[in-house]
Design an enzyme around this catalytic site. Structure first.
Site, PDB file in Angstrom:
ATOM      1  N   TYR A 143     -12.652  45.319  43.942  1.00 14.09           N
ATOM      2  CA  TYR A 143     -13.696  44.900  43.800  1.00 14.09           C
ATOM      3  C   TYR A 143     -13.343  43.413  45.103  1.00 14.09           C
ATOM      4  CZ  TYR A 143     -15.663  47.199  40.277  1.00 14.09           C
ATOM      5  OH  TYR A 143     -16.579  48.445  39.308  1.00 14.09           O
ATOM      6  N   LYS A 199      -4.304  56.917  41.583  1.00 19.63           N
ATOM      7  CA  LYS A 199      -4.094  58.971  42.504  1.00 19.63           C
ATOM      8  C   LYS A 199      -3.511  58.430  43.365  1.00 19.63           C
ATOM      9  CE  LYS A 199      -7.486  61.615  43.939  1.00 19.63           C
ATOM     10  NZ  LYS A 199      -7.434  62.620  42.988  1.00 19.63           N
ATOM     11  N   ASP A 231      -8.395  61.886  38.622  1.00 14.54           N
ATOM     12  CA  ASP A 231      -9.409  62.223  38.217  1.00 14.54           C
ATOM     13  C   ASP A 231      -8.754  63.698  37.124  1.00 14.54           C
ATOM     14  OD1 ASP A 231      -7.322  63.287  39.745  1.00 14.54           O
ATOM     15  OD2 ASP A 231      -8.165  65.356  40.932  1.00 14.54           O
ATOM     16  N   ASP A 255     -13.298  51.048  35.489  1.00 13.66           N
ATOM     17  CA  ASP A 255     -14.944  50.860  35.150  1.00 13.66           C
ATOM     18  C   ASP A 255     -15.327  51.611  35.342  1.00 13.66           C
ATOM     19  OD1 ASP A 255     -17.427  49.216  36.105  1.00 13.66           O
ATOM     20  OD2 ASP A 255     -17.735  50.575  37.382  1.00 13.66           O
ATOM     21  N   ASP A 259     -16.614  53.687  30.358  1.00 13.12           N
ATOM     22  CA  ASP A 259     -17.957  54.079  30.647  1.00 13.12           C
ATOM     23  C   ASP A 259     -17.497  55.779  29.841  1.00 13.12           C
ATOM     24  OD1 ASP A 259     -18.666  52.010  31.830  1.00 13.12           O
ATOM     25  OD2 ASP A 259     -20.591  52.735  32.570  1.00 13.12           O
TER      26      ASP A 259
END
Ligand code: IPM
Ligand code: MG
Length: 367
Positions: A143, A199, A231, A255, A259
């Protein structure tokens, strides 16, 4: 008896409706417990673009810096969608996060007992309930990393790639360490289970995260630590959501996963959040739901996420645990009494209320 200055940013869309009511709820708490809350209303987001021509006026940021805590509704909307990236309402959020040093974003995803029918997963997958604290790094990573456009070079066969755009994921040890500590500290007051999501099979930055987590974990011998690739974590969230306690992760992964975690609790209209910086500095509290422009101004929005965000403010910034409990218990009572806003009315035996009536019920339950 305390006195607290709260910077209030109603923002855009349903932001003002839910935040106005939340300030009334805070007034009710002040009356009951003998505190004084002083509200200073500030512009940011689309409404600031319309009024003063920029998403985060300097006066807003400096007032937030002077405050004891910031309460924010939501910013953005279709009206400002065509503006260039650096002039969009969302820049207000990034500017507040960076300007206030809010590196730790706490996003609890809780399936309220009274709302079990709102969960989109089959019952057999949620037998242990859902109570996850997502700890998202908020001022670093992709970001805020180096970004830009450049000439793209060519493919092996010589054909040109045209221009190339790039964004960079970079994390320093100190940035990782401070967010990881927040996660472990939280775990100590919960079920003492930390999952670090990354990751690390691909990203060097993730490998540094693992090193730092490994080091910090030796100070918290009671806390169990697990590492999941992002994942796999997104899959486990819908398979065994009850197995998660504290999830610590980077800005971008947080982020996305927050959600997903929000969705499995079935009610984005219920989810509060806290963004915290260094101890003693003002934190920022906001509902996760965003501006919901389709229902703005219609008295349909669920105010409970904003109200629960105010409870987080009382708990984390003002250390007023009793007062925070009073709000959370009032919300639980209103739900137990069968009151629902349309977004959480999953069965037809409920009393459907608008934003104002729902807020009034919470206030009544506090008094
Ligand atoms: C969030 C939002 C923001 C983010 C956007 C609006 C900049 O999606 O708070 O999760 O990506 O952080
Ligand atoms: Mg998001």
């Amino acid at each position: 008896m305390g006195s607290y200055n709260i910077a209030v940013i109603p923002g855009d869309g349903i932001g003002p409706e839910v935040i106005n009511g939340t300030c009334d709820v805070l007034e009710a708490v002040a009356d009951k417990f003998g505190h004084t809350f002083r509200f200073e209303e500030l512009l940011a987001g689309g409404s600031a673009i319309d009024t003063v021509g920029e998403p985060l006026p300097a006066a807003t940021l400096s007032a937030c810096r002077r405050s004891d805590a910031v309460l924010l509704g939501a910013v953005g909307g279709p009206k400002w969608d065509d503006l260039p990236g650096n002039q969009r309402p969302e820049q207000a959020l990034l500017g507040l996060r960076a300007g206030l040093g809010l590196y730790a974003n706490l996003r609890p995803a809780v399936l309220h007992r009274q709302l079990s029918e709102a969960c989109p997963l089959k019952d057999k997958f949620v037998t242990d309930g859902i109570d996850i604290m997502i700890v998202r790094e908020l001022t670093g990573g992709i970001y805020f990393g180096d970004r830009g456009r450049r000439a793209g070079g060519s493919f092996p066969d010589g054909s040109p790639k045209g221009q190339e755009a790039y964004d960079t994921e970079a994390y320093s040890e100190a940035e990782i360490e401070r967010i990881v500590r927040v996660g472990f500290d939280l775990a100590m007051g919960r079920r003492k289970k930390v999952v670090c999501v990354d990751k690390a099979n691909i990203l060097e930055s993730s490998r540094l995260w693992r090193e730092v987590v490994g080091r910090i974990s030796t100070e918290f011998t009671e806390v169990s630590v697990e590492y999941l690739y992002v994942d796999n974590a997104s899959m486990q969230l819908v398979r065994h959501p009850g197995s998660f306690d504290v999830m610590i992760t980077s800005n971008m992964f947080g982020d996305i996963l927050s959600d997903e975690a929000g969705m499995i609790t079935g009610s984005i209209g219920m989810l509060p959040s806290a963004s915290l910086g260094a101890p003693g500095k003002p934190g920022m509290y906001e509902p996760v739901h965003g501006t919901a422009p389709d229902i703005a101004g219609m008295d349909k929005a669920n105010p409970l996420a904003a109200i629960l965000s105010a409870a987080m403010m009382l708990r984390w910034s003002f250390h007023l645990a009793k007062e925070a409990d009073a709000i959370e218990n009032a919300v639980a009572k209103v739900l137990s009494d069968g009151y629902r806003t349309v977004d959480i009315a999953y069965a037809d035996n409920f009393t459907i209320l608008g934003t104002k009536e729902m807020t009034a019920k919470v206030i009544e339950a506090i008094a």
